[in-house]
Design a protein around this motif. Structure first.
Motif, mmCIF file in Angstrom:
data_model
loop_
_atom_site.group_PDB
_atom_site.id
_atom_site.type_symbol
_atom_site.label_atom_id
_atom_site.label_comp_id
_atom_site.label_asym_id
_atom_site.label_seq_id
_atom_site.Cartn_x
_atom_site.Cartn_y
_atom_site.Cartn_z
ATOM 1 N N HIS A 57 105.982 -34.943 112.434
ATOM 2 C CA HIS A 57 107.098 -35.513 111.690
ATOM 3 C C HIS A 57 106.581 -36.184 110.423
ATOM 4 O O HIS A 57 105.565 -36.883 110.457
ATOM 5 C CB HIS A 57 107.816 -36.569 112.536
ATOM 6 N N LYS A 58 107.295 -35.983 109.335
ATOM 7 C CA LYS A 58 106.973 -36.652 108.086
ATOM 8 C C LYS A 58 107.680 -38.006 108.087
ATOM 9 O O LYS A 58 108.887 -38.082 108.300
ATOM 10 C CB LYS A 58 107.454 -35.835 106.893
ATOM 11 N N CYS A 59 106.888 -39.091 107.883
ATOM 12 C CA CYS A 59 107.440 -40.442 107.873
ATOM 13 C C CYS A 59 107.042 -41.125 106.572
ATOM 14 O O CYS A 59 105.917 -40.992 106.104
ATOM 15 C CB CYS A 59 106.903 -41.255 109.040
ATOM 16 N N GLU A 99 103.198 -41.630 102.779
ATOM 17 C CA GLU A 99 103.797 -40.621 103.648
ATOM 18 C C GLU A 99 102.743 -40.250 104.680
ATOM 19 O O GLU A 99 101.577 -40.055 104.335
ATOM 20 C CB GLU A 99 104.170 -39.392 102.817
ATOM 21 N N GLN A 149 102.083 -37.838 108.396
ATOM 22 C CA GLN A 149 102.522 -36.837 109.363
ATOM 23 C C GLN A 149 102.068 -37.331 110.728
ATOM 24 O O GLN A 149 100.871 -37.586 110.926
ATOM 25 C CB GLN A 149 101.881 -35.484 109.055
ATOM 26 N N ASN A 156 96.611 -36.122 107.034
ATOM 27 C CA ASN A 156 97.986 -36.459 107.408
ATOM 28 C C ASN A 156 98.496 -37.703 106.701
ATOM 29 O O ASN A 156 99.529 -38.262 107.082
ATOM 30 C CB ASN A 156 98.092 -36.650 108.920
#
Length: 133
Positions: free
Chosen positions: A2-4, A16, A18, A47
């Motif tokens: 998930h990209k946060c 950002e 992952q 990430n």
């Protein structure tokens, strides 16, 4: 994965990461983490992305000088840093992230006051079997 998105309080530093759907974070009781309420989420370098604010970061080191604690010089928030336990990755402060609802978080306590003795008890990351400190 998930990209946060996340970052500092004033919004100058934006990051950002992952992350998988299930994550382990550590609440550390060392002198700096306890005072700042930092929840360590280790992410591999690939990430992690600093989206903006590099010019707003200031560096602080103490004790061994290996960890690079990076703070926003405007609002004082440390949304991420480079830990001595994971010098090729990043420790992201979970409290500075906007997580999707489906992310399951497990918080583990870590006795960072006695880091050298307890480092071996940290949860393992997929890449090199280390976690924050």
């Amino acid at each position: 994965m998930h990209k946060c998105l996340g970052g500092c309080h004033c919004g100058r530093v934006k990051i950002e990461v992952q992350i998988p759907e299930n994550i382990i974070v550590h609440r550390c009781n060392c002198s700096i983490c306890q005072k700042s309420g930092y929840l360590h989420l280790i992410v591999e370098a690939e990430n992690f992305k600093l989206l903006s604010g590099e010019e707003s970061l200031t560096d602080y080191s103490f004790h061994t000088g290996v960890a690079r604690h990076l703070f926003c010089q405007h609002c004082g928030i440390k949304s991420f840093y480079i830990p001595r336990s994971h010098p090729r990755g990043f420790s992201v402060n979970l409290n500075c992230m906007e997580l999707p609802a489906e992310i399951e978080v497990t918080v583990e306590e870590f006795d960072g006051r006695n880091w050298s003795e307890n480092r071996k008890h940290l949860a393992q990351s997929p890449a090199d079997k280390t976690r924050p400190g």
